[in-house]
Enzyme design. Structure first.
Site, mmCIF file in Angstrom:
data_model
loop_
_atom_site.group_PDB
_atom_site.id
_atom_site.type_symbol
_atom_site.label_atom_id
_atom_site.label_comp_id
_atom_site.label_asym_id
_atom_site.label_seq_id
_atom_site.Cartn_x
_atom_site.Cartn_y
_atom_site.Cartn_z
ATOM 1 N N SER A 101 43.314 -58.523 47.520
ATOM 2 C CA SER A 101 43.882 -59.773 47.031
ATOM 3 C C SER A 101 44.293 -59.635 45.570
ATOM 4 C CB SER A 101 42.837 -60.882 47.170
ATOM 5 O OG SER A 101 43.412 -62.156 47.130
ATOM 6 N N PRO A 102 45.304 -60.406 45.128
ATOM 7 C CA PRO A 102 45.666 -60.388 43.708
ATOM 8 C C PRO A 102 44.496 -60.864 42.853
ATOM 9 C CG PRO A 102 47.335 -61.515 45.021
ATOM 10 C CD PRO A 102 46.155 -61.318 45.907
ATOM 11 N N ARG A 131 36.732 -60.423 45.002
ATOM 12 C CA ARG A 131 35.565 -60.032 44.204
ATOM 13 C C ARG A 131 34.710 -58.986 44.900
ATOM 14 N NH1 ARG A 131 33.876 -65.909 41.490
ATOM 15 N NH2 ARG A 131 36.008 -66.393 40.805
ATOM 16 N N TYR A 182 49.202 -73.548 40.474
ATOM 17 C CA TYR A 182 50.273 -73.046 39.629
ATOM 18 C C TYR A 182 51.586 -73.733 40.003
ATOM 19 C CZ TYR A 182 46.619 -69.895 38.188
ATOM 20 O OH TYR A 182 45.436 -69.420 37.708
ATOM 21 N N LEU A 184 35.282 -65.515 50.139
ATOM 22 C CA LEU A 184 33.902 -65.158 50.459
ATOM 23 C C LEU A 184 33.803 -64.438 51.802
ATOM 24 C CD1 LEU A 184 31.665 -68.059 49.099
ATOM 25 C CD2 LEU A 184 31.966 -65.745 48.205
ATOM 26 N N ARG A 240 51.612 -67.249 49.394
ATOM 27 C CA ARG A 240 50.217 -67.701 49.273
ATOM 28 C C ARG A 240 50.228 -69.200 49.051
ATOM 29 N NH1 ARG A 240 44.892 -65.284 46.286
ATOM 30 N NH2 ARG A 240 44.788 -64.306 48.332
ATOM 31 N N ALA A 252 48.877 -61.570 39.851
ATOM 32 C CA ALA A 252 50.065 -62.389 39.652
ATOM 33 C C ALA A 252 50.906 -61.812 38.524
ATOM 34 C CB ALA A 252 49.655 -63.821 39.318
ATOM 35 N N GLN A 276 52.605 -59.839 43.735
ATOM 36 C CA GLN A 276 52.623 -61.296 43.779
ATOM 37 C C GLN A 276 53.452 -61.798 42.600
ATOM 38 O OE1 GLN A 276 49.241 -63.975 42.630
ATOM 39 N NE2 GLN A 276 49.230 -64.455 44.819
#
Length: 385
Positions: A40-41, A353, A204, A330, A252, A80, A122
């Protein structure tokens, strides 16, 4: 919509290897992802903030991205990358608004591909959540007199939490944003990326236009659902104009603002029902996959964070539209990820993460699941696996 092609189950040469959908390839358009564990970004806030190399990748970014390709993920997505200087979250964000930034990214793209992963980028604009400090310095909006600060913009002059209210964008500003995304996509293609993802999530700019919580406009870019989604569709169209037909485009989304008001398209915030309707529109505009996250646009939202808490929103996209969805949030355990893919809740999982904690998560997961993994382990690391 482009077809999703999933190769048949393959059993490794080792008789102990088992069939794992998580480690089966996936093809979107003409790009084949060797497995369904995707990076993931994740913003690193580590680019130069000033000078000739502003916004360009550094040795830190190279290590961060390439090590996950070595670790076996099927797709490596950059953090990003801002399409304009004013679109950055912080002064230390990556950018792709000039050729120097694209040229620096090209070197990293070559290495990602060398280790068997698909390189993705991204493209983003932070809107009213721009001009902030780095998270480890508090992440607060920069003071107006800070030499690194700039004026933020948004669909309406509505502040986000304690952030200053942005300047409401004119139609000329909106047209420039569309042009900036188009130009960024041209540079991303020249840098060698196979996938472009439009960032319309996490509060955003594009999410700000989508949500009535932040978009109070009364012109063609506000008010009705059709007005609020107009900019996102224009951005997708602009990218599709320059992005090759054999390469996929992702979007996304934040599937909900988590306001507790989930009444549907007439809600005062962005809801799962609206996300489904948007996705149905995205199909007609050449989008190949929706990357399903949540939140980020309402400062005091109540988010029930727990393992897999965002997966049900991906499941809705899978079941109610014809665009495949990827799940995020998660997802930490191999069996958990395998069950998400095996049950049809998503076609891929994005890890963030967990990959910071363990860059080689994909290889460990394959071992735990008894599965064969592609890309292959580099020979220098074979002794470990």
């Amino acid at each position: 919509m482009s077809a999703v092609v999933v190769d048949g189950a393959r059993v490794g040469r080792d008789e102990e290897m088992t069939v794992s959908l998580l480690f089966e390839p996936l093809t979107l358009r003409e790009v084949t992802f060797p497995n369904r564990v995707w990076m993931s970004p994740m913003c690193q806030y580590s680019a130069d903030a000033e000078g000739p190399s502003t916004g360009a990748v550094t040795p830190w970014h190279r290590t961060h991205l390439v090590s996950r390709a070595v670790g076996g993920v099927g797709l490596v997505m950059t953090e990003a990358a801002s399409v304009s200087p004013e679109g950055r979250i912080t002064p230390w964000d990556l950018g792709i608004w000039n050729d120097q930034q694209a040229n620096a990214l090209a070197e990293v793209v070559t290495e990602i591909r060398q280790y068997g992963s698909v390189p993705a980028i991204q493209l983003a604009h932070a809107g009213r959540k721009a001009s902030t400090d780095a998270p480890w310095r508090g992440g607060k909006p920069l003071a107006a007199d800070d030499s690194l600060a700039w004026e933020t913009v948004g669909p309406s002059a509505v502040e986000f939490g304690h952030y200053p209210a942005p300047r409401e964008m004119t139609t000329a500003d909106i047209d420039k944003v569309v042009d900036d995304f188009r130009s960024a996509a041209v540079r991303a293609l020249a840098a060698g990326f196979d996938v472009a993802e439009v960032h319309a999530a996490h509060g955003y700019l594009l999410h700000q236009f989508l949500s009535p919580a932040s978009n109070h406009r009364t012109d063609e870019y506000g008010g009705s659902f059709e007005g609020r989604i107009r900019l996102t569709l224009r951005v997708v169209d602009a990218i599709r104009e320059v992005w090759p037909a054999d390469k996929p485009v992702f979007v996304r989304v934040s599937a909900t603002d988590w306001t507790g008001d989930e009444r549907g398209v007439d809600s005062e915030a962005w809801t799962p029902d609206q996300t489904v309707l948007l996705t149905q529109q995205l199909e007609d505009h050449g989008v190949d996959l929706v990357d399903v996250s949540t939140g980020g646009n309402v400062a005091k939202a109540s988010i029930p964070v727990e393992p897999g808490y965002q997966v049900p929103f991906a499941r809705r996209i899978q079941s109610e539209t014809r665009i495949p969805a990827a799940a995020v949030g998660l997802i930490t355990e191999p069996k958990q990820a395998e069950d998400i893919i095996g049950s049809g809740e998503a076609v891929a999982v994005f890890l963030a993460r967990e990959l910071l904690r363990d860059p080689y998560w994909a290889r460990r997961a394959a071992r735990e699941l008894g599965a064969e993994i592609t890309p292959a382990t580099p020979p220098q690391y074979e002794r470990a696996f």
